[in-house]
Design an enzyme around this catalytic site. Structure first.
Site, PDB file in Angstrom:
ATOM      1  N   GLU A 122      16.081   8.666   0.272  1.00 60.45           N
ATOM      2  CA  GLU A 122      16.699   8.037   1.443  1.00 60.45           C
ATOM      3  C   GLU A 122      15.676   7.549   2.474  1.00 60.45           C
ATOM      4  O   GLU A 122      15.681   7.982   3.633  1.00 60.45           O
ATOM      5  CB  GLU A 122      17.667   9.020   2.119  1.00 60.45           C
ATOM      6  N   GLU A 133      23.176  11.957  -5.274  1.00 67.00           N
ATOM      7  CA  GLU A 133      23.833  12.851  -4.315  1.00 67.00           C
ATOM      8  C   GLU A 133      25.223  12.315  -4.019  1.00 67.00           C
ATOM      9  O   GLU A 133      25.435  11.114  -3.926  1.00 67.00           O
ATOM     10  CB  GLU A 133      23.086  12.942  -2.971  1.00 67.00           C
TER      11      GLU A 133
END
Length: 457
Positions: free
Chosen positions: A162, A360
């Site tokens: 991320e 995720e």
């Protein structure tokens, strides 16, 4: 209805070094920030109070096996391996990560390893962090060391987790250290992160390692309020800034032209060197990890921008709260299962259908002790959340999307940045006082789903 998944589908979960390991030799920005402003952390709980994976890795890996994981993603801590970021390698860290990797493989669990998961060594931040190209070079050296130490056994590497989040948190919206609000600096951090990624990919390719290298991006599909051209344009700009600013460089080897044009017109472009474009083109990945939690819904602005205010993405759009949306009230996030399908279809149709997996997906809930029945947390809401997303993931795969697996965030309830332990995400309950681990109902459901490579709904 029965939903079956392709053979050799990756079933597992994800975690990170900083959120699970506990105290390390080298200080990170999180350790430093906590000493300065403990009030910014939920209940004053800092990064030294994590789920003690550094002590309990062997029994935790046994629990992974009990949950029928065939794969597991965690990260290496740069500050543990090289405490000052650039100097000597810490032999205790090498031993620890070797033991973890070897034990995972021994238990039939494929290790997926991330190199950077928000945990900048403080020594590197002190010289400017990602704003400084010396740090980019230091990261490339760190990546090279990791490949040399562990690349014989780790076959799935990820340069960053991320990478947009440290940009947003640290340089736009004040929820990560160094708490700067400055778009031009944010753009520099984002750009230099892409350069660091590309240097790591170049080093990996040069080493002719047996595995593959990728990146993990949190993709938030941008949905316009309506098909009005102003709303559609607002959603497009949000998509450029929050998704395509990383997605295009790592999959296409270049930035979207309209993003460059937009930032140039507002004098917000980072400093570039002539050789950068060739390097970025080398950073194209083998495997994309997709973190999906929530959609982004936007509308055109209905008020004028204050020209004296800091330049921000929100100069171009407003967030839109869609009536009737389904919410996770604890996290304040919309639950929108079709978003996972829309991401995969976009990748299939517009990016050449890259090899990818859901790295995720998860649901944080506060005060889960409310749901204890006969000594076990009955988190049926999490089972509903996972199965709802898997249904749409299955649809994408059935329509030709190249998605190879599903990893849940997370394995054991862990420390979560400024939220600490406010919201719990794990398949396994963690008692903070005793460190006792107890499998939740969702853990049993996931173990059965993985074992059968299918579920019924």
């Amino acid at each position: 209805m029965k939903y079956s998944f392709p053979e050799h589908f990756w079933w597992g979960s994800a975690s990170s070094a900083l959120q699970t390991e506990g105290t390390r030799e080298g200080q990170t920005t999180w350790d430093y920030w906590f000493t300065r402003e403990p009030n910014r952390f939920h209940n004053g709980v800092g990064p030294q109070h994590t789920s003690t994976f550094y002590q309990h890795w062997k029994t935790d890996i046994q629990l992974l096996k009990q949950l029928n994981h065939n794969s597991f993603r965690t990260s290496i801590s740069w500050a543990r391996l090289i405490p000052d970021g650039i100097g000597e390698v810490n032999p205790q860290a090498v031993d620890f990560y070797n033991q973890v990797i070897d034990e995972l493989i021994e238990q039939g669990i494929t290790p997926f390893i991330t190199l950077f998961h928000f945990d900048m060594p403080m020594a590197m931040q002190e010289i400017g962090g990602w704003e400084n190209r010396d740090v980019v070079e230091a990261y490339a050296r760190y990546a090279q060391i990791c490949f040399e130490l562990f690349g014989d056994r780790v076959l799935h590497w990820f340069t960053f987790n991320e990478p947009i989040v440290p940009v947003e948190g640290g340089y736009l919206y004040d929820f990560h250290y160094p708490n700067v609000v400055d778009f031009r600096r944010a753009a520099t951090v984002a750009y230099n992160t892409v350069l660091a990624h590309a240097l790591a990919v170049r080093a990996y390719r040069a080493g002719h390692y047996a595995g593959e290298i990728g990146i993990v991006l949190n993709l938030t599909p941008s949905y316009p309020r309506s098909q009005n051209p102003a709303d559609v344009k607002a959603a497009h700009i949000a998509d450029l800034m929050f998704n395509r600013s990383f997605l295009d460089p790592v999959l296409r080897g270049e930035y979207p032209a309209d993003l460059v044009t937009l930032l140039k017109s507002y004098e917000q472009l980072p400093a570039c060197k002539p050789e950068d474009s060739a390097l970025i083109a080398e950073g194209k990945i083998d495997l994309l990890g997709i973190n999906y939690y929530q959609p982004r819904r936007v509308k055109c602005r209905d008020s004028a921008v204050n020209p004296q205010a800091p330049f921000m993405p929100e100069w171009f759009f407003d967030n839109y709260e869609m009536p009737g949306r389904k919410m996770n009230p604890y996290r304040g996030w919309e639950i929108y299962e079709p978003g996972i399908y829309d991401i995969l279809v976009n990748l299939r149709d517009n990016y050449g259908n890259p090899r990818c997996f859901i790295s995720e997906n998860g649901m944080g809930v506060e005060n889960e002790q409310r749901f204890i029945e006969n000594g076990q947390i009955n988190d049926q809401y999490r089972i509903d959340f996972i199965s709802g997303h898997l249904t749409w993931l299955h649809k994408g795969i059935s329509e030709g999307c190249n998605c190879l697996g599903y990893h849940m965030w997370t394995f054991i309830d862990n420390w979560s940045w400024c939220n600490a332990y406010k919201n719990r995400y794990g398949f396994i309950q963690l008692d903070l006082d005793t460190q006792q681990r107890t499998i939740k109902k969702s853990g049993e459901w996931f173990a059965a789903t993985s074992l059968n490579n299918s579920f019924d709904k």
